[in-house]
Structure formats: structure tokens, C-alpha cells
Design an enzyme around this catalytic site. Structure first.
Site, PDB file in Angstrom:
ATOM      1  N   ILE A  25       7.025 -21.592 -12.418  1.00 22.09           N
ATOM      2  CA  ILE A  25       5.890 -21.988 -11.594  1.00 22.09           C
ATOM      3  C   ILE A  25       4.677 -21.126 -11.936  1.00 22.09           C
ATOM      4  O   ILE A  25       4.764 -19.898 -11.987  1.00 22.09           O
ATOM      5  CB  ILE A  25       6.195 -21.833 -10.094  1.00 22.09           C
ATOM      6  CG1 ILE A  25       7.536 -22.468  -9.749  1.00 22.09           C
ATOM      7  CG2 ILE A  25       5.067 -22.439  -9.262  1.00 22.09           C
ATOM      8  CD1 ILE A  25       7.601 -23.953  -9.949  1.00 22.09           C
TER       9      ILE A  25
ATOM     10  N   THR B  71       9.501 -17.912 -10.725  1.00 22.70           N
ATOM     11  CA  THR B  71       8.071 -17.639 -10.591  1.00 22.70           C
ATOM     12  C   THR B  71       7.547 -17.192 -11.947  1.00 22.70           C
ATOM     13  O   THR B  71       8.322 -16.727 -12.792  1.00 22.70           O
ATOM     14  CB  THR B  71       7.800 -16.508  -9.591  1.00 22.70           C
ATOM     15  OG1 THR B  71       8.318 -15.272 -10.126  1.00 22.70           O
ATOM     16  CG2 THR B  71       8.433 -16.792  -8.244  1.00 22.70           C
ATOM     17  N   ASP B  72       6.259 -17.340 -12.171  1.00 16.81           N
ATOM     18  CA  ASP B  72       5.658 -16.584 -13.260  1.00 16.81           C
ATOM     19  C   ASP B  72       5.654 -15.121 -12.807  1.00 16.81           C
ATOM     20  O   ASP B  72       5.997 -14.809 -11.658  1.00 16.81           O
ATOM     21  CB  ASP B  72       4.249 -17.103 -13.555  1.00 16.81           C
ATOM     22  CG  ASP B  72       3.832 -16.885 -15.012  1.00 16.81           C
ATOM     23  OD1 ASP B  72       4.437 -16.018 -15.677  1.00 16.81           O
ATOM     24  OD2 ASP B  72       2.908 -17.568 -15.487  1.00 16.81           O
ATOM     25  N   ALA B  73       5.291 -14.218 -13.699  1.00 18.26           N
ATOM     26  CA  ALA B  73       5.394 -12.791 -13.385  1.00 18.26           C
ATOM     27  C   ALA B  73       4.618 -12.446 -12.115  1.00 18.26           C
ATOM     28  O   ALA B  73       3.447 -12.802 -11.975  1.00 18.26           O
ATOM     29  CB  ALA B  73       4.879 -11.963 -14.560  1.00 18.26           C
ATOM     30  N   LEU B  74       5.279 -11.754 -11.197  1.00 19.42           N
ATOM     31  CA  LEU B  74       4.667 -11.458  -9.902  1.00 19.42           C
ATOM     32  C   LEU B  74       3.716 -10.265  -9.954  1.00 19.42           C
ATOM     33  O   LEU B  74       3.126  -9.911  -8.934  1.00 19.42           O
ATOM     34  CB  LEU B  74       5.756 -11.222  -8.858  1.00 19.42           C
ATOM     35  CG  LEU B  74       6.583 -12.467  -8.517  1.00 19.42           C
ATOM     36  CD1 LEU B  74       7.697 -12.122  -7.535  1.00 19.42           C
ATOM     37  CD2 LEU B  74       5.700 -13.574  -7.955  1.00 19.42           C
TER      38      LEU B  74
END
Length: 431
Positions: free
Chosen positions: A253, A292-295
């Protein structure tokens, strides 16, 4: 999952026949008992920790903070970055040796291991691959990259990028996309995905719901997609629908603001339940792993504190929280949300089991350390080098041909001038 049947023509079409659009093979029930056995061995906190994947850097070697997250918190996986193949294999073996449950290892290998590792074959980027007419070559590339990914001990490739790059000012997708045509992007993505997953490496379609039409980098800010739902359905979401129907194993995402899907202020798509759960899970019927993409990217970290952003991503529907800035704080926040009734233990357990099923599918139920000997030789086979030549040859495109100049004729009497910009000397093409 019922078997996928796929054929590749010599042109651009990938024909797919499938009788399910919800799950890939590794989400079927586990008949071996491994998933249930491992799940039963985990405490509630350890089940939650399986949903975290943190960064490891082979170039830097062992890291005490990562070691502590593995031994004390029992996190589920690692994403590998800089270094070489031997260094990555050795570091993977070390971290696996101290982990109670085998770690699932991922990396960004969009154009092969060389995107992250030195001394490896650099295959063409996606934009160049987009010019290839024969999608069977893209399938072969997916197979070869997956072979190399497995050779260094990884199990998930954060690829293919299936963003439709219709904004020439896009600073972050650009040449990482197969291009601006939705059909070509979808077909190339499917071919690459099939090649990867045939070899038991999980492919990840990214960046949902579509990062192609932005002029901002979500690593640095929160890009805004201003299109209405009809346009999003027609262009941005189109390749994702196709890959979901074809059985892609995972989706990542993006950190995007998309008012047509969720107008909540400063809320990225990765933190939106309307986008992750309502759209991706319920409407598009995706049952695979959701990353997730990197948080740590500014698209989310500029607006929410570490731990809080993880909780929001979990509530939104993510299965794996990628590159959390503070795993202990994130676990604390999610446990408090459990106490407050914002989430349920069943949600945690369901996602933990999904991660364990993925681990079993990639072979971690029969884990073996990476064999260090002959890694370079195994990665640089003649077949792997030949594939690169075939891809480059097939991608050559004649844009225009005024006065039928090409092919060049009468080479014994015609003088030819060639210009190479930025190379400093004669290129192989000129030679």
C-alpha cells in the site's frame, strides 16, 4: 486454490484462465499442521510481533537492535538492503539461527538483486521492459530473478511495480514502471508475477492504489491524487484488479492522499480503512498479504508518531507493518487498542496465521541455511547472462525511420557519424 492456466503469445497478450480471484496457493488450509503448531507455540504478544518486518543491512553486518527484536520480541521478518550476495546470505543465516520461528526475508528486487546488492546481474528497468512485445521473456525474467532471490535466502520480492506512469514529472516511479499504457502494465506485471510465484517466491504488486500520476515523492512528502473514482477505476486500479484476479501473492500500500477514496486530512492510503479494508479486501476481494510501504517515509511519519502510525496501519487492514520506527512502542499501542476494544485478538490471530501460511508456502517449514559456497557462480550463470542479452535485444525500438534510413545499407561506401552523450568514449553500441 485451483490451478492457474496461463499462456504467453509472441505479442503482448497474456491470456489467463482462473477459477478464483481471492487467494493464492499459500492461503489454502495447511494440511501439514505446521502453521497451527507454530501458532500454538506463540504467546499473544509474539503473534502480534509476527506482523513486523524491519530493515537489515548486510553491508553493516550484525545489528544489536535487530538482534533484540528477533530474540526478545520474536518479529516475523526482515527486509534486506545494501551489501553483496555473500554478506546477505551470511547475515540471513545468522538472524535465522537466533530466531525462534523462521524469518521471512524480503527485498526490493525490481530489476533483480542489483537494485540492492552489488556484484549481481543488473537487468533492464521496467520502462525498458515495457517496450518488449513478447511477454514470455518477462515471465522468464520473473523466474530467473526468483531463482536468484532464493539463492541469497530471500522469499518475497517487492515487485512488480504496476503503477501506470502517466505523469512524466513523476520523481519516484518513472522508469520503475512498465509505462503509461494500462494493458501493457497489467500484462507485463502478470507475466513477471507468474514467473516469480512459479518458483515459490511471493510477488508483491505495488504501489496500491496507484502511484503513477504524482509529481511528489512519498519518501519526502504526502502526494495527492486528485482524480475522481471513475478515473481511478479506469487507469490506476486497472492493473491491480488484473493481478488480483491472476493470483498475486502480496500487495504493498502506497502513502498517498486520495480524496476520492478517503478525504480524511493527512491520512495516507496506507492508514485508511476505506482504502485497505473496504476497497482492497472487500471490493476487490484480495486475500493475500498486505504490506504497508515503509513506515519511516515522510508520507506518514510527518503526521503521526512512531507506534501510532503502526496502529493506524493495523486498523486500516495491513497484515505486515514494514520498517516500523519503534516496534516496542507499536506493540504497546496496538495492545492498548486491544484493551480499548478498537481491535480484537481474532484480527491479530488471523493475520499471524496468514503470515505463517506464507512462511510455509515459501518453504520455511523445512528451513535450511543458505549455502555460501559458489554463490557468485550460481548467480552469474550463462543462462542468466543470456536472458539479459535477450531482454535488451527485444526492447530495442525504432521510434521513427525518415527516408527509410534504417537498416543501414551500402556500408562499404557510406560514411556514418554517431554521437554518444555523456559516455566519455566509444560505447559498445557504436563499436
Amino acid at each position: 486454490m485451483l490451478p492457474l492456466i496461463f499462456t504467453f503469445s509472441n505479442t503482448s497478450e497474456v491470456e489467463i484462465s482462473t477459477k478464483t480471484n481471492k487467494n493464492t496457493a499459500f492461503y489454502a488450509e495447511d494440511t501439514t499442521g505446521w502453521v497451527d503448531s507454530v501458532f500454538a507455540s506463540l504467546t499473544p504478544d509474539e503473534r502480534l510481533a509476527q506482523l513486523f518486518m524491519v530493515a537489515a543491512y548486510p553491508k553493516k553486518g550484525k545489528n544489536e537492535a535487530v538482534k533484540k527484536l528477533i530474540t526478545d520480541y520474536k518479529i516475523g521478518g526482515l527486509i534486506m538492503f545494501q551489501g553483496g550476495p555473500v554478506a546477505q546470505a551470511k547475515l540471513t543465516n545468522y538472524y535465522q539461527s537466533i530466531s525462534q520461528t523462521p524469518l521471512i526475508i524480503a527485498g526490493d528486487y525490481e530489476w533483480g538483486l542489483s537494485m540492492r546488492l552489488d556484484s549481481t546481474i543488473r537487468y533492464p528497468r521496467q520502462m525498458m521492459l515495457g517496450a518488449i512485445k513478447n511477454d514470455a521473456l518477462i515471465f522468464e525474467l520473473g523466474k530467473e530473478i526468483s531463482r536468484q532471490v532464493k539463492r541469497v535466502g530471500a522469499h518475497i520480492n517487492f515487485a512488480p511495480v504496476i503503477d501506470v506512469n502517466n505523469n512524466p514529472a513523476n520523481p519516484v516511479i518513472n522508469s520503475r514502471s512498465f509505462g503509461e499504457d494500462r494493458e501493457n502494465v497489467a500484462n507485463k506485471g502478470i507475466a513477471f508475477m507468474f514467473g516469480m510465484q512459479e518458483n515459490k517466491v511471493i510477488a508483491t504488486a505495488k504501489h496500491f492504489p496507484g502511484h503513477g500520476d504524482t509529481d511528489m515523492d512519498s519518501h519526502k512528502s504526502l502526494p495527492v491524487i486528485k482524480h475522481d473514482r471513475r478515473r481511478l477505476d479506469s487507469i490506476e486500479l486497472y492493473p491491480f484488479r488484473k493481478l488480483i484476479n491472476a493470483g498475486v501473492g502480496a500487495i504493498m500500500i502506497a502513502h498517498l492522499s486520495i480524496p476520492a477514496l478517503d478525504s480524511t486530512k493527512n491520512t495516507a492510503s496506507s492508514l485508511s480503512k476505506k482504502i485497505v479494508t473496504n476497497l482492497l479486501k472487500n471490493e476487490l476481494h484480495f486475500g493475500g498479504l498486505i504490506f504497508t510501504d515503509a513506515l519511516n517515509m515522510k508520507g506518514v511519519s510527518s503526521y503521526f508518531e512512531p507506534g501510532v502510525v503502526d496502529l493506524k496501519a493495523f486498523i486500516a487492514g495491513a497484515d505486515i507493518l514494514l520498517m516500523s520506527q519503534d516496534v516496542p512502542e507499536a506493540i504497546k499501542q496496538i495492545k492498548q487498542a486491544l484493551i480499548d476494544g478498537l481491535i480484537t485478538q481474532e484480527e491479530i490471530d488471523e493475520r499471524c496465521k496468514k503470515v505463517l501460511k506464507a512462511k510455509r508456502w515459501v518453504g520455511l517449514d523445512k528451513y535450511k541455511p543458505v549455502e555460501i559456497k559458489n554463490i557468485y557462480k550460481d548467480l552469474h550463470t550463462s543462462e542468466a547472462e543470456l536472458l539479459k542479452r535477450k531482454l535488451i535485444e527485444a526492447s530495442q525500438t525504432l521510434v521513427f525511420n525518415d527516408n527509410d534510413l534504417i537498416p543501414l545499407k551500402k556500408l562499404d561506401s557510406v560514411k556514418i557519424a554517431s554521437i554518444s552523450i555523456g559516455s566519455g568514449n566509444f560505447t559498445k553500441f557504436q563499436q
